[in-house]
Design an enzyme around this catalytic site. Structure first.
Site, PDB file in Angstrom:
ATOM      1  N   ASP A  92       0.864  -1.176   0.000  1.00  0.00           N
ATOM      2  CA  ASP A  92       0.000   0.000   0.000  1.00  0.00           C
ATOM      3  C   ASP A  92       0.903   1.230   0.000  1.00  0.00           C
ATOM      4  O   ASP A  92       2.114   1.120   0.134  1.00  0.00           O
ATOM      5  CB  ASP A  92      -0.974  -0.024   1.185  1.00  0.00           C
ATOM      6  CG  ASP A  92      -0.261  -0.029   2.527  1.00  0.00           C
ATOM      7  OD1 ASP A  92      -0.931  -0.308   3.539  1.00  0.00           O
ATOM      8  OD2 ASP A  92       0.954   0.240   2.567  1.00  0.00           O
ATOM      9  N   ASP A 267      -8.015  -7.362   0.956  1.00  0.00           N
ATOM     10  CA  ASP A 267      -7.021  -7.514   2.030  1.00  0.00           C
ATOM     11  C   ASP A 267      -7.674  -7.090   3.336  1.00  0.00           C
ATOM     12  O   ASP A 267      -8.508  -6.171   3.339  1.00  0.00           O
ATOM     13  CB  ASP A 267      -5.787  -6.629   1.768  1.00  0.00           C
ATOM     14  CG  ASP A 267      -5.998  -5.233   2.354  1.00  0.00           C
ATOM     15  OD1 ASP A 267      -6.575  -4.388   1.636  1.00  0.00           O
ATOM     16  OD2 ASP A 267      -5.612  -5.000   3.525  1.00  0.00           O
TER      17      ASP A 267
END
Ligand code: SQO
Length: 371
Positions: A92, A267
């Site tokens: 990320d 996720d």
């Protein structure tokens, strides 16, 4: 030409099943990515993670840039070598965790500046720096743009501001990323719960062009119902031939309902975090193993599973481990929960491929939520 071919093998309503092909391996979708926050899926070895069937894990830029630092990971050969995970990694951008974990943080057009929750040191995260950390230092396979996740609930004007900033940062991220043949960049759709903003965000992202598209700004407190109402339209604004990744989601029922609306990748820290606290996720719903009713329950969590943590240990033993605060309890339940999330996505892939996803969706909800 997309750097990572995405082959959709079957569809069933809005649900899709396919394969995202990367140099480090294929990712079967729908896919659940275990969260490997500080270069580890907490309490699990990479071999256990691999055994669960996970094709890809997530790495957190925020944590790794603070400790051990992205430069050190680079000097040690990159994130894959450092943690011995040789399959794909999605990282990320760090932005979301800056806002939720660090001390004081300031967001401007240029950057997010913040102080480390580890040692109070000052850090600057720009779209360009985030790309450098993810792509050049950590060496991840799927890189995320830096964006702004607006808190929920948001007024439309505030949501627009965040969406437009994220769109400008999408362009800066793409320019910094350039063209690479072994790594890809995903853009992130924003717009909170406003259909017009989600549409506009998607149009801006498509103009820039990404290899995959994430749906951000959800799982921020709006709840399952409101999230599903956004997912009734938001995935459809994104290119249907590229992967759609719903960030931070979620509970098993969230995954099933999002797949039904066209989402491919997920996720969430839920399976590992809840596992460390004694919560086991099963086809019959979540159970808390500290509950006295399991004190002499000799049955395993799932006798039909091929995961040793699910198949070989009694609930009585698992409860004992948690009552005694034995580390093995956290290891076994993290392992079981990740295995369950992988079994859930595998079951959805099969149901879509065989054209029976709607029946799967009904049966799952009845059993899992049935109580
Ligand atoms: O717009 C986003 N942009 C970039 N990263 C994100 C990450 C995100 N993660 C969540 N939700 C996480 C919810 N978790 C559920 C389990 O308990 C911890 C919180 N929502 C998210 C939205 C974004």
């Amino acid at each position: 030409m997309a750097a990572f071919p995405f082959e959709i093998e079957a569809t069933d309503g809005k649900a899709r099943t396919g394969v995202l092909k990367t140099p480090r391996g294929d990712i079967r979708t729908p896919a659940f990515m275990p969260v490997g926050t500080a270069a580890t899926v907490k309490a699990m070895t990479v071999d256990q993670v691999k055994d669960t069937g996970a094709d890809i894990i997530l790495g957190n830029t925020y944590h790794l840039m603070l400790r051990p630092s992205a430069e050190r990971v680079k000097r040690l050969g990159g994130l894959h070598k450092f943690m011995r995970w040789d399959k794909p990694i999605l990282t990320d951008s760090g932005g979301f965790q800056v806002m939720s974990l660090s001390g004081i943080s300031k967001l401007t057009e240029e950057a997010v500046t913040f102080s480390s929750h580890v040692d109070g040191s000052k850090h600057v995260l720009t779209p360009e720096r985030s790309i450098e950390i993810q792509a050049d230092l950590l060496g991840s396979d799927i890189v995320m743009q830096l964006d702004e996740c607006v808190a929920w609930p948001a007024e439309e004007a505030r949501a627009r501001k965040g969406m437009e900033l994220s769109a400008r940062w999408a362009k800066r991220s793409k320019d910094a990323f350039g063209t690479r043949d072994t790594q890809v960049l995903f853009g992130i759709q924003q717009g909170s719960t406003f259909e017009n903003l989600r549409r506009e965000s998607s149009e801006r992202l498509r103009e820039i062009g990404f290899d995959g598209y994430a749906i951000g700004g959800l799982a921020v407190g709006e709840g399952h119902q409101a999230m599903c109402e956004v997912l009734d339209y938001a995935p459809g604004f994104l290119p249907e031939d590229r992967p759609r990744y719903l960030m931070g989601v979620g509970k098993p029922i969230d995954l099933v309902e999002a797949v039904a609306r066209g989402v491919d990748m997920f996720d969430c820290v839920l399976p590992t975090r809840s596992g460390r606290h004694g919560q086991a996720w099963t086809w019959d719903g979540p159970i808390n193993l500290k509950n006295a009713k399991y004190a002499e329950d000799e049955t395993p969590l799932d006798p039909d599973s091929d995961c040793p943590a699910s198949r070989d240990y009694s609930k009585a033993y698992l409860r004992h481990l948690f009552k005694a605060e034995e580390i093995l309890g956290q290891v076994l339940l993290s392992w079981h929960n990740i295995a369950f999330f992988q079994a859930l996505t595998a079951a959805m892939r099969a149901a879509i491929a065989e054209g029976r996803f709607e029946q799967f969706r009904r049966d799952f909800a009845a059993r899992h939520l049935g109580g």
